[in-house]
Design an enzyme around this catalytic site. Structure first.
Site: not given
Ligand code: 0RA
Length: 651
Positions: A438, A512, A514, A516
């Site tokens: 990403e 990541d 998180d 997203d």
């Protein structure tokens, strides 16, 4: 195969004498205990749950024979399992040639099963259909209570061996069988039953056998579910769509049912507003993941009947010169095909593909006939289905053109790899890994940190297209999707996709930690699941596990993957009397320098990868469509529990 062996020797021994029978029983039990995996698949969590299914299957058989409509399953407080039914009860009479109770034989002779009732219609069966004696042999203890002939009979076993003869312990006006067993800790390292896992299977069985009520209770925490579906697989289909937020495009669900030469056929299907095909097939209540003749028969008949009707009624004008294919008629189709076959032949890698050729003929003929009848009587429904298929054909044609165009521009051609891809130098796919990363900054770190001999890096910018909401032609307009397809080398779509052409042995998604990141990861998984399922099934897709924290003290770095590990690291430093402990929480991969990324997440010697598998296609379908469909609320909820789901896929 091994089971047949045992049965043959058993019959031989019965003819010899009474003592030989005992020896045979012991050696059968011994063999099961020595080679449990041969009988139940494995001794992990899957095999453990399989024990329950074996026992429940006997009660389902009794239901199929028409004598039982109720099954109660409980996970007891001590971790044992009880399965109770209201069938005829296992026979308890003494068998002449052995001098033993039929119940004892059922429970102790490997391969005896319920075979001595020749007229029973035994169609169910688990992974290997091995029965109660195998479960008994793999249990620390097991107790069976049979209600029959106005009485209650009882026998207890330890590691498969009876502790005493079958004993009458009371009176009863009802009939039925109750089995309680405790898996043997010498065989099963992990003996913790999961309510969810058992409940899912019970729900499935209740859908597949509409006369059954199945109750499951967890005495450890009081959870309880009761399953009864009057509508059977018709209700199954509409619930599948409901749970996945797919909307039906016709008012009527189509249900076909019939019996021929001992084969029972039940098919339910409904078209919806999605672009996916969701067809689940079963033989004798077993999910045939690899399909087989029953499914082929259904598909052929569906295509043929709808095509004939469309041609005859001149409904294909807007299709211009396009031929409608089977795929077109399966876009947005949710179906459950369930057959009960007296002597099923299972083939394929996982033995979940039906091989009986007569079943194809039976299903095909029945669907041709009954579907024709249905659409003649419901022209409105037929029109909607055919219009949907025409739309699919047009999109397929557009996708073909797009592929051709991009192929000419070399975008889907593996000879001209995308510029963003930092490829590896070794060319043997088995040894190579592709990290899909990403963001450009993490991509940069990964490129510097990797071992360039066998690790390739493909950075993705932002989000990829949500494939759940688009057809193939739309997806091919998306740069990120095209880049992935090219890098993987497999091609895409009907006639083109080929797992064998995969250029890497491992596809590793690195996003990541998180919301997203988890969204991007899910988008990628959805794409692989829907369009490259072969590589997921082959176990080629993995999820990287970057650490969440760096705990630093002086020159010493400790990485932590969760809060517990972080706290432990802090404690360890403190106990050594160290001060100035610095805790860094990684918000993104980009915060790690190349060396750190290598050390924690990419070095095969030290990293942890989660392998993505499809244990349960039905569950996966539900998850992906919920996640990626139109409804926002279920998606939000899902993302929050996403980590759990990945681990579950990994089981
Ligand atoms: C063999 C024959 C008969 C019933 C059963 C087996 C039977 C087995 C199980 C196992 C769990 N529940 C069960 N219920 C029935 C029929 C014998 C008769 O004619 O009564």
């Amino acid at each position: 195969m091994e089971l047949t062996d045992t049965k043959e020797t058993k019959q031989a021994s019965v003819a010899v004498d009474y003592g030989a029978e005992n020896i045979q029983v012991l050696s059968g039990i011994e063999h099961v205990r020595k080679r449990p995996a041969m009988y139940i698949g494995d001794v992990g969590i899957r095999g453990l749950h399989h024990l329950v299914y074996e026992i429940v299957d006997n009660s389902v058989d009794e239901a199929l024979a028409g004598y039982n409509d109720y099954i109660y399953v409980s996970i007891n407080a001590d971790g044992s399992i009880t399965v109770q039914d209201r069938g005829r009860g296992i026979p308890v009479g003494i068998k002449k040639d052995t001098g033993k109770s039929a119940l004892e034989l059922v429970m102790t002779v490997i391969g005896a099963g319920g075979k001595f009732d020749k007229n029973s219609y035994k169609v169910s069966g688990g992974l290997h259909g091995v029965g109660a004696s195998v479960v008994n042999a793999l249990s620390e203890w097991c107790e069976v209570e049979v209600q029959r002939e106005g009485k209650i009979f009882f026998q207890r076993y330890e590691r498969g061996i009876p502790k005493a003869d079958v004993k009458e312990i009371g009176k009863s006006k009802q009939s039925g069988t109750r089995t309680t067993f405790m898996p043997d800790p010498l065989i099963f390292k992990n003996r913790e039953f999961r309510f969810e896992t058992l409940a899912e299977r019970m729900r499935e069985l209740a859908y597949l056998n509409r006369n059954l009520t199945i109750i499951i209770e967890d005495k450890r925490d009081g959870q309880r579910e009761e399953f009864h579906f009057k509508g059977g697989i018709a209700e199954f289909v509409s619930d599948l769509d409901k749970k996945a937020n797919r909307l039906a495009i016709t008012k009527k669900l189509i249900f076909i049912e019939g019996e021929k030469d001992g084969t029972m056929v039940e098919i339910a299907f409904q078209y919806n507003n999605s672009y996916q095909e969701n067809v689940f097939s079963y033989v004798n209540n077993i999910n045939t993941h690899e399909g087989g003749t029953h499914l082929t028969g259904f598909r052929k008949a569906l295509t043929r009947t709808l095509n004939n009707y469309a041609t005859k009624n001149e409904l294909l004008k807007s299709a211009k010169n396009l031929q409608l294919t089977g795929d077109d008629y399966r876009e947005g189709l949710t179906a459950v095909v369930s057959v009960k076959v007296p002597e099923p032949q299972f083939e394929g890698q996982t033995k979940t593909k039906l091989g009986n050729s007569e079943t194809q003929t039976i299903v095909e003929t029945m669907v041709n006939e009954k579907l024709s009848e249905f659409i003649e009587q419901n022209p409105g429904v037929a029109k909607i289905i055919i219009e949907k298929a025409i739309g699919a054909a047009q999109a397929r044609e557009a996708a073909r053109k797009a592929k051709e165009l991009t192929r000419r521009k070399s975008a889907l051609d593996s000879f001209s790899l995308p510029g963003k891809l930092a490829d590896c130098s070794i060319s043997d796919p088995e040894l190579c890994e592709l990290y899909i990363v990403e963001g450009d900054s993490a991509g940069g770190s990964a490129k510097q940190g990797r071992d360039r001999r066998f690790q390739a890096i493909l950075p993705l910018k932002g989000k990829i297209l949500n494939v759940e909401k688009a057809r193939l032609n739309k997806m091919l307009e998306n740069d990120e999707i095209r880049t992935i397809i090219t890098a993987l080398g497999t091609g895409i779509g009907e006639g083109d996709f080929d797992t064998e052409k995969l250029r890497y042995g491992k596809i590793i998604l690195m996003t990541d930690a998180d919301v997203d990141g988890s969204h991007i990861r899910t988008l990628l998984l959805t794409f692989f699941f829907r369009y490259m399922r072969g590589i997921v099934e082959a176990g080629k897709v993995f999820i990287a596990q970057p650490p969440l924290y760096l705990v630093k003290c002086g020159k010493e770095n400790v990485y932590a993957w969760d809060d517990e590990e972080r706290n432990e690291a802090i404690k360890r430093f403190e106990s050594k009397g160290k001060e100035n402990i610095v805790i860094q929480r990684y918000k993104g991969l980009g915060e790690m320098n190349p060396e750190q990324l290598w050390e924690t997440t990419m070095n095969p010697e030290t990293r942890t990868l989660l392998q993505v598998g499809i244990d349960n296609a039905m569950e996966a379908d539900k998850i992906f469509s919920t996640l990626m469909g139109d409804e926002v609320e279920p998606r939000r909820q899902f993302i929050e529990t996403h980590a759990r789901y990945v681990r579950r896929l990994d089981v």
